[in-house]
Structure formats: C-alpha cells, structure tokens
Design an enzyme around this catalytic site. Structure first.
Site, PDB file in Angstrom:
ATOM      1  N   GLU A   1      22.526  -9.753  10.187  1.00  0.00           N
ATOM      2  CA  GLU A   1      22.333  -8.299  10.126  1.00  0.00           C
ATOM      3  C   GLU A   1      23.337  -7.549  10.982  1.00  0.00           C
ATOM      4  O   GLU A   1      23.551  -6.353  10.781  1.00  0.00           O
ATOM      5  CB  GLU A   1      20.912  -7.929  10.539  1.00  0.00           C
ATOM      6  CG  GLU A   1      20.609  -8.110  12.013  1.00  0.00           C
ATOM      7  CD  GLU A   1      19.203  -7.681  12.374  1.00  0.00           C
ATOM      8  OE1 GLU A   1      19.062  -6.639  13.036  1.00  0.00           O
ATOM      9  OE2 GLU A   1      18.260  -8.391  11.996  1.00  0.00           O
TER      10      GLU A   1
ATOM     11  N   HIS B   1      18.705  -7.748   5.196  1.00  0.00           N
ATOM     12  CA  HIS B   1      18.025  -6.941   6.200  1.00  0.00           C
ATOM     13  C   HIS B   1      17.542  -5.653   5.545  1.00  0.00           C
ATOM     14  O   HIS B   1      18.276  -5.042   4.769  1.00  0.00           O
ATOM     15  CB  HIS B   1      19.041  -6.650   7.314  1.00  0.00           C
ATOM     16  CG  HIS B   1      18.499  -5.966   8.512  1.00  0.00           C
ATOM     17  ND1 HIS B   1      19.066  -4.813   9.026  1.00  0.00           N
ATOM     18  CD2 HIS B   1      17.476  -6.262   9.331  1.00  0.00           C
ATOM     19  CE1 HIS B   1      18.414  -4.442  10.109  1.00  0.00           C
ATOM     20  NE2 HIS B   1      17.442  -5.301  10.322  1.00  0.00           N
TER      21      HIS B   1
END
Length: 391
Positions: free
Chosen positions: A260, A310
């Site tokens: 992420e 994410h």
C-alpha cells in the site's frame, strides 16, 4: 475527443467536525493503527480531479489524501493540467507518459506527484468508459459485478474482549472476513489476535501491523501465528527493504502481504523478485491509477502472486478499483474500510453497494463513483485556509 478542462478539489472531512469537537473523537478513531499512535489521524482527506472533454462528458479521479491533499492538488493544477489539456483523449498511460518521466527525473518516484498522476489517470479512464457507454470493467476486458471483500479495521481497542466484540459486529453486518490492526508489542498483539480468532470462528482473519516492527520482532510475531489460521500478515516492517521483508516471509508460517506504500511498477517488481510477498496490495489512488493497477495485476499473474488492493479512499477511488479487480484474474479480494468517512459514504451520487458481504462494481458507464458536486464546497480546502481546517 479532446480534453478541454481539468478541475481539482482538495477535500477534508475532519473527525473534530464530525464528532462535534476533537475531545469527542474516540481514541480508536484518532489512532486506528500503530503509526497513528504518534501522529493522530485527524480526518479523511482526498484530492479529487474532474476532467472534461469537448463532447461535454467528464470523468472523475482521486489521489491519495494522507497526510494532506494540497500538494497533489497544486501539482495537478499547475504542472499536469497545462501539459494534458488540449490533447486527444487516448490511452491514459501514453497521455501522462512524459509527465511520469519528468517527475521521475526530478526524483519524484513516490508521494504527491505520483498520487496526482494516479488521480488524473483514473479520471481519464472514467471519461473513456463513459464515452463508450460502458462500465469501466467492461472497457478493461472484464464485467461489472461483485468483488470478494474483507472488512477493516478492528482498530487498536483497549482489551482483547473489545477487539473480539468489534470483530463480531463487523461479521454481523454481512462481511465474511475481518482485518485486525496490530503493532503494540508481540504479547499484546497475540492476546488480541487469539481473542478475535476465536470470535470469528470459520471466518477469515487478516492482520495489519502498519510497519510497527523491526526484522527480529517481526519474525518472532510471525512465528507466534503458526496455529492461529491467519490469512495474511500485512506490512510487518517498514517499506523500502524487500530483502528484509523476504527474510520475514521465509520464516513466517503465514502469507505476507504488502504494497500500500509503494507507488511505481518497478517498486512492486522489486518486491516480487525478492520473494518478499505472497500478496500485493497497491492503492489505485497512488500506484498509477487504473493503468498502474492493471500493470500490477499483470505482474501478479506472471509471478504467481495474489492481488488484494488497499481500500482506503472516497467513492471515486474505491469504485475505480472494484472495476479494475473485475478485469484482473489475479485479483483475490478488496478491502472495505469502515473507518468513519463521509467522503466515501455521503458524498457519492450513488452509494457504494454491498451484496452478500461483497462490494459491487456498478453496471453503469464509467466507474460509477461520481461525487455529488453540490456537496464539494462543504469539504473544500484552499492554500489560504490550509492551516485552519474546519473543526
């Protein structure tokens, strides 16, 4: 079809405003993860971008908002827009290619410049799909529909019993899998993990350390998960050291997830080549937009990795990511983040849809996550009022 306009909207929805004052914000909202224990999370932020074509159609994109959206917004307005406006609308990666090279040559391989490009890429893809009268997923070679979803987070609550109760409450909302935030010390973590694992029964449990540990402690933690039926351990150590993360993975009895906090395809390739991960977790609003997420999904397919993007952002970024997931065979699941976020839940023209515990890529032209423009002014920031975020 020519691009004739680009507008940028840096947005803030502070928790103090939502809860009627900072003193009223629950501690687990201000510090939902390990890194926010030192620098509290004060609200939800995003940089939205609207592109307009000479046929009157428009597309919406989003750049990652944390820690603050004004840097990316300024780059969109002052650097990207003058280069892109006037171009024929075609492959977004081609349209933005010179800018990507320019930013990299200046050392901007992560952060606001790359997030600004991601926002514009998403907006261009939305425009292209709308112009074709197609859902974005269809335009990308897939089809709209549900995406396997897990819910997050069970935040850093004070007791294992509180964590277990929070996990049960999320399952009661219809979700099939839950992510628990950890990172307060191995012993404390294992107590909370054990309680949540018992509470979830047959349902999957993911863990997110948010880079809380060094190499040795990360390995010790991972070894303690052996008999707890964990779907993955996410970001046990800080980014930027694929070799160290690979060492954690070699010692870990559970799969390792990360990504992420990465921005470019070469960074994801480094994780794959190092043998550092089982699951890659790019955020579409920072890792190249639709074009970037498609490329990372293809990398996963080549390297035998799973893709689990994410899921933090507004309805724009979330909707775009769901459509890309529907077009990528490597996509395993997507994150339904449930931290309070009016930019995600109240701003869209059409709310995000949950069916049988899964988020749904809408069967409508584009990505389907357009904001209600009449509400944008209520969350808009400017350079002049930046130090005075509404409380």
């Amino acid at each position: 079809m020519k691009l004739v306009g680009m507008s940028v909207y840096p947005l803030a929805a502070t928790f103090a405003r939502q809860y009627g004052g900072l003193a009223n914000v629950p501690p687990e909202i201000l510090a939902p993860a390990s890194h926010f224990r030192r620098i509290p999370r004060t609200g939800q932020y995003a940089t939205l971008v609207k592109v307009t074509a000479d046929n009157g159609l428009s597309g919406w994109g989003e750049g990652f908002g944390l820690p603050y959206p004004l840097a990316a917004a300024s780059l969109v307005e002052n650097v990207i827009a003058p280069v892109v406006i006037g171009q024929d609308v075609g492959e977004p990666a081609r349209m933005l290619g010179d800018l990507a090279t320019y930013f990299r040559a200046l050392g901007h391989t992560r952060g606001p410049a790359i997030e600004a490009l991601a926002a514009v890429d998403i907006a261009l893809w939305d425009l292209i799909a709308k112009s074709a009268g197609q859902p974005l997923a269809t335009r990308l070679g897939g089809s709209p529909g549900p995406v396997e979803t897990y819910v997050s987070p069970v935040a850093l609550l004070p007791t294992p019993d509180a964590s277990a109760a929070a996990a049960r409450a999320l399952i009661a909302q219809g979700y099939h899998a839950v992510k628990l935030k950890i990172g307060r010390g191995i012993g404390v973590d294992l107590d909370h993990i054990s309680a949540v694992r018992e509470a979830l029964g047959r349902h999957q449990l993911m863990l997110d350390a948010n880079c809380a540990y060094g190499l040795r402690d990360a390995i010790t933690l991972a070894e303690g998960l052996k008999d707890l039926n964990i779907a993955w351990l996410e970001e046990p150590i800080p980014p930027d050291d694929p070799a160290a993360l690979a060492a954690v993975r070699r010692a870990s009895p559970v799969p390792i997830a990360a990504g992420e906090n990465e921005f470019t395809l070469p960074a994801f390739e480094m994780l794959a080549k190092a043998g550092a991960v089982d699951i890659l977790q790019p955020n579409i609003t920072r890792a190249g937009g639709v074009s970037g997420l498609m490329a990372i999904g293809e990398l996963c397919a080549r390297e035998g990795l799973k893709l689990a993007p994410h899921g933090v952002g507004t309805s724009v970024g979330v909707s775009a990511a769901l459509h890309v997931c529907r077009a990528l065979p490597a996509a395993w699941c997507y994150e339904a983040n449930r931290l309070p976020n009016v930019l995600r839940d109240e701003l869209p023209l059409v709310p995000l849809s949950l069916a049988d515990g899964n988020l749904v890529a809408r069967d409508a032209p584009g990505h389907g996550g357009d904001p209600n423009v009449d509400m944008l002014d209520g969350f808009l920031l400017s350079q002049t009022d930046a130090p005075r975020v509404p409380a």
